[in-house]
Enzyme design. Structure first.
Site, PDB file in Angstrom:
ATOM      1  N   LYS A  99      50.387  24.154  54.428  1.00 15.54           N
ATOM      2  CA  LYS A  99      51.044  23.273  55.416  1.00 15.54           C
ATOM      3  C   LYS A  99      50.968  21.847  54.902  1.00 15.54           C
ATOM      4  O   LYS A  99      50.068  21.503  54.134  1.00 15.54           O
ATOM      5  CB  LYS A  99      50.310  23.359  56.759  1.00 15.54           C
ATOM      6  CG  LYS A  99      51.123  22.887  57.938  1.00 15.54           C
ATOM      7  CD  LYS A  99      52.037  23.999  58.428  1.00 15.54           C
ATOM      8  CE  LYS A  99      52.953  23.556  59.535  1.00 15.54           C
ATOM      9  NZ  LYS A  99      53.616  24.726  60.159  1.00 15.54           N
ATOM     10  N   ASP A 133      58.892  21.723  60.325  1.00 19.29           N
ATOM     11  CA  ASP A 133      57.967  21.890  61.461  1.00 19.29           C
ATOM     12  C   ASP A 133      58.324  20.733  62.399  1.00 19.29           C
ATOM     13  O   ASP A 133      59.445  20.203  62.324  1.00 19.29           O
ATOM     14  CB  ASP A 133      56.498  21.857  60.997  1.00 19.29           C
ATOM     15  CG  ASP A 133      55.528  22.342  62.080  1.00 19.29           C
ATOM     16  OD1 ASP A 133      55.389  23.550  62.260  1.00 19.29           O
ATOM     17  OD2 ASP A 133      54.913  21.491  62.774  1.00 19.29           O
TER      18      ASP A 133
HETATM   19  P1  NDP Z   1      60.635  19.918  66.955  1.00 19.28           P
HETATM   20  O1  NDP Z   1      60.255  18.636  66.322  1.00 19.28           O
HETATM   21  O2  NDP Z   1      62.003  20.437  66.766  1.00 19.28           O
HETATM   22  O3  NDP Z   1      60.354  19.871  68.522  1.00 19.28           O
HETATM   23  C1  NDP Z   1      59.091  19.609  69.024  1.00 19.28           C
HETATM   24  C2  NDP Z   1      59.172  19.502  70.528  1.00 19.28           C
HETATM   25  O4  NDP Z   1      57.865  19.400  71.071  1.00 19.28           O
HETATM   26  C3  NDP Z   1      59.913  18.277  70.981  1.00 19.28           C
HETATM   27  O5  NDP Z   1      60.520  18.523  72.216  1.00 19.28           O
HETATM   28  C4  NDP Z   1      58.795  17.246  71.126  1.00 19.28           C
HETATM   29  O6  NDP Z   1      59.102  16.213  72.012  1.00 19.28           O
HETATM   30  C5  NDP Z   1      57.665  18.090  71.642  1.00 19.28           C
HETATM   31  N1  NDP Z   1      56.385  17.546  71.140  1.00 19.28           N
HETATM   32  C6  NDP Z   1      56.002  17.433  69.871  1.00 19.28           C
HETATM   33  N2  NDP Z   1      54.795  16.859  69.755  1.00 19.28           N
HETATM   34  C7  NDP Z   1      54.415  16.614  70.993  1.00 19.28           C
HETATM   35  C8  NDP Z   1      53.250  16.027  71.531  1.00 19.28           C
HETATM   36  N3  NDP Z   1      52.221  15.605  70.764  1.00 19.28           N
HETATM   37  N4  NDP Z   1      53.176  15.937  72.860  1.00 19.28           N
HETATM   38  C9  NDP Z   1      54.195  16.373  73.643  1.00 19.28           C
HETATM   39  N5  NDP Z   1      55.332  16.935  73.184  1.00 19.28           N
HETATM   40  C10 NDP Z   1      55.434  17.054  71.876  1.00 19.28           C
HETATM   41  O7  NDP Z   1      59.553  20.987  66.423  1.00 19.28           O
HETATM   42  P2  NDP Z   1      59.630  22.569  66.432  1.00 19.28           P
HETATM   43  O8  NDP Z   1      60.386  23.051  67.601  1.00 19.28           O
HETATM   44  O9  NDP Z   1      60.009  22.991  65.084  1.00 19.28           O
HETATM   45  O10 NDP Z   1      58.086  22.930  66.592  1.00 19.28           O
HETATM   46  C11 NDP Z   1      57.484  23.162  67.870  1.00 19.28           C
HETATM   47  C12 NDP Z   1      56.209  23.959  67.677  1.00 19.28           C
HETATM   48  O11 NDP Z   1      56.519  25.226  67.060  1.00 19.28           O
HETATM   49  C13 NDP Z   1      55.140  23.338  66.779  1.00 19.28           C
HETATM   50  O12 NDP Z   1      53.875  23.715  67.224  1.00 19.28           O
HETATM   51  C14 NDP Z   1      55.412  23.989  65.430  1.00 19.28           C
HETATM   52  O13 NDP Z   1      54.264  23.973  64.609  1.00 19.28           O
HETATM   53  C15 NDP Z   1      55.755  25.400  65.870  1.00 19.28           C
HETATM   54  N6  NDP Z   1      56.515  26.222  64.945  1.00 19.28           N
HETATM   55  C16 NDP Z   1      57.697  25.798  64.410  1.00 19.28           C
HETATM   56  C17 NDP Z   1      58.397  26.630  63.573  1.00 19.28           C
HETATM   57  C18 NDP Z   1      59.724  26.251  63.030  1.00 19.28           C
HETATM   58  O14 NDP Z   1      60.321  27.092  62.353  1.00 19.28           O
HETATM   59  N7  NDP Z   1      60.255  25.071  63.280  1.00 19.28           N
HETATM   60  C19 NDP Z   1      57.883  27.948  63.194  1.00 19.28           C
HETATM   61  C20 NDP Z   1      56.672  28.324  63.872  1.00 19.28           C
HETATM   62  C21 NDP Z   1      56.022  27.472  64.687  1.00 19.28           C
HETATM   63  P3  NDP Z   1      59.521  14.775  71.421  1.00 19.28           P
HETATM   64  O15 NDP Z   1      60.789  15.000  70.689  1.00 19.28           O
HETATM   65  O16 NDP Z   1      59.628  13.890  72.588  1.00 19.28           O
HETATM   66  O17 NDP Z   1      58.379  14.383  70.517  1.00 19.28           O
HETATM   67  O1  2IT Z   2      54.589  27.089  61.600  1.00 23.01           O
HETATM   68  C1  2IT Z   2      55.455  27.671  60.931  1.00 23.01           C
HETATM   69  O2  2IT Z   2      55.402  28.886  60.692  1.00 23.01           O
HETATM   70  C2  2IT Z   2      56.602  26.878  60.447  1.00 23.01           C
HETATM   71  N1  2IT Z   2      56.679  25.695  60.730  1.00 23.01           N
HETATM   72  C3  2IT Z   2      57.630  27.526  59.565  1.00 23.01           C
HETATM   73  C4  2IT Z   2      57.154  27.568  58.146  1.00 23.01           C
HETATM   74  C5  2IT Z   2      58.157  28.054  57.137  1.00 23.01           C
HETATM   75  O3  2IT Z   2      57.781  28.023  55.959  1.00 23.01           O
HETATM   76  O4  2IT Z   2      59.265  28.457  57.483  1.00 23.01           O
END
Ligand code: NDP
Ligand code: 2IT
Length: 449
Positions: free
Chosen positions: A126, A166
């Site tokens: 990561k 992420d």
């Molecule tokens: P994005 O940046 O697309 O969206 C994140 C969302 O969560 C936004 O709505 C954001 O609000 C909110 N958010 C982020 N940080 C905070 C915080 N500290 N407090 C409150 N709200 C927060 O990210 P993703 O959707 O990609 O990721 C969301 C989660 O999923 C994370 O935990 C990530 O690690 C996990 N994840 C993502 C994957 C992926 O493929 N993208 C795969 C697996 C897991 P705002 O915009 O206002 O900050």
């Molecule tokens: O937390 C996760 O699994 C991700 N942000 C996706 C990682 C990836 O390599 O697609």
């Protein structure tokens, strides 16, 4: 003292100032007890737990870039290459002001087990930076990404370490990062996933984490005699994972009534309008107030503070936390249970605190941890790597079907590991044990390294 407790003590002393990392290690190691006790001599002799809790390497670097006023800014960059026993390091990059070594290490550690659960050949890593993308111009984002890659390129490669998105990293950022990698190395290779469709990206990668989360939740519901039809669902977050989880729940006949961002949350009893949400978040990059302004049925509530998680107070059948770590605490768990929630499945990484998880499972709420339920994103990243290697491009349906199969398979594996080593429906233990077993077998086969 048992081996698990010895190693927990060791890690607690060594990494005392890394609370998120300690939380993740504690959650995993405590549920591994039955497997560790059954193999104690072998694992001790080979220092399996000491090795699996220490990353192969943690790289930290300076990221200087010039803002739109001509001012030089400096951020801190990280890449933690945690474990490559079963494949090249694989895991996302997070851009958020809260990023530090503890957060990147917890995410890298979780990724090792998650990637193992996908059944595809990917190790865990990561990275990210404390850079805050909010309010930055496209040029500033590009300047940051180019500077970040100018250091990161030394440590990654299509067969070495393959980053992706992420929090704060989507298609725009991956494009700038890829362009700089190509420019420095002169290589056109699958060094990143989540790429645009015109330069080696995979169809369905954008949707994969959210869709995968809903596919595994559907499997869980089916296994317990029900489905999404007519179910009310709470989602937190309004980013990549949240948006596509909402879309898939609606396709399967459920209704999502909430979403949130870091400043507030929406309650929309008519069901979240996902096209409007995409327009607000993916196109305009605006706040959720813009959603509420355009949608008469929606109520917007500003968050009082960072611990205000209003979405969990709504009466729902299923809750899908899709924002960030520790966004569902004990009080939130109590509110969900009081409202009769049936299942909680994590879209984010470690969104539920250890106390909240215990409260939910003690109260017979079905609970799937993120390393199983959000694995569809990284699994589809691995499918993108396969397409890049064979220089072919699969159709949306082909990728989506594979993703669905992977999520069903994860559900089967974590269920049977739970039944074998813990208790039926203990998916926390099931996911940790099923993920761990494959990595350990590879570590033992490869000797001391
Ligand atoms: P994005 O940046 O697309 O969206 C994140 C969302 O969560 C936004 O709505 C954001 O609000 C909110 N958010 C982020 N940080 C905070 C915080 N500290 N407090 C409150 N709200 C927060 O990210 P993703 O959707 O990609 O990721 C969301 C989660 O999923 C994370 O935990 C990530 O690690 C996990 N994840 C993502 C994957 C992926 O493929 N993208 C795969 C697996 C897991 P705002 O915009 O206002 O900050
Ligand atoms: O937390 C996760 O699994 C991700 N942000 C996706 C990682 C990836 O390599 O697609």
């Amino acid at each position: 003292m048992g081996y698990v407790d010895e190693v927990l003590e060791l890690v607690s002393k060594r990494d005392a100032n890394q609370p998120e990392f300690l939380q993740a290690v504690t959650e995993v190691l405590t549920t591994l007890r039955p497997v560790v006790e059954a193999n104690e001599e072998l694992y001790r002799k080979n220092a399996i737990l000491e090795r699996i809790t220490e990353p192969d390497r943690a790289i930290q670097f300076r990221v200087p870039w010039v803002d739109d006023n001509g001012q030089v800014q400096v951020n801190r960059g990280f890449r933690v290459q945690f474990n490559n026993s079963i494949g090249p390091y694989k895991g996302g990059l997070r851009l958020h002001p809260s990023v530090n070594l503890s957060i990147i290490k917890f995410l890298g550690f979780e990724q090792v087990f998650k990637n193992s659960l996908t059944s595809l050949p990917i190790g865990g890593g990561k990275g990210g930076s404390d850079f805050d993308p909010k309010g930055k111009s496209d040029r500033e984002i590009m300047a940051f990404c180019q500077s970040f890659m100018t250091e990161l390129y030394k440590y990654i490669g299509a067969d070495v370490d393959v980053p992706a998105g992420d929090i704060g990293v989507g298609g725009r950022e991956i494009g700038f990062l890829y362009g700089q990698y190509k420019r420095i190395t002169n290589l056109y290779e699958g060094v990143l996933t989540g790429k645009g469709l015109t330069y080696g990206g995979s169809l369905a990668r954008t949707e994969a984490t959210g869709y995968g989360l809903v596919y595994i939740t559907e499997e869980l519901l089916k296994d317990h005699g029900t489905d999404f039809n007519g179910k009310t669902v709470a989602v937190s977050g309004a980013g990549n994972v949240a948006i596509y989880a909402i879309e898939k729940v609606h396709q399967l006949g459920g209704k999502v009534v909430t979403c949130s961002d870091s400043t507030g949350w929406i309650y929309d009893p008519e069901g979240i309008d996902v096209d409007l949400l995409k327009e607000v978040k993916e196109v305009k990059r605006a706040r959720l107030t813009a959603y509420a302004e355009a949608r008469p049925s929606a109520q917007y509530t500003a968050k009082k503070d960072a611990n205000d998680h209003g979405v969990w107070n709504v009466k729902v059948d299923v809750a899908l936390p899709c924002a960030t770590q520790n966004e569902l605490n004990l009080d939130d768990a109590k509110a969900l249970v009081a409202n009769g929630v049936f299942a909680v499945c994590e879209g984010a990484n470690m969104p539920t605190t250890i106390e909240a998880t215990k409260y939910l499972t003690d109260n017979k709420v079905l609970f799937i941890p993120g390393k199983a339920s959000n694995a569809g994103g990284v699994a589809t990243s691995a499918l993108e790597m396969s397409q890049n290697s064979e220089r072919l491009h699969w159709s949306f349906d082909e990728v989506d079907e594979k993703l669905h199969g992977i999520m069903v398979n994860i559900y089967k594996n974590i269920s049977s590991a739970a039944e074998k080593y813990a208790t039926k429906d203990d998916f926390v233990a099931g996911a940790n044990i099923a993920g761990f077993e494959k990595v350990v077998e590879a570590m033992l086969a490869q000797g001391v390294c």
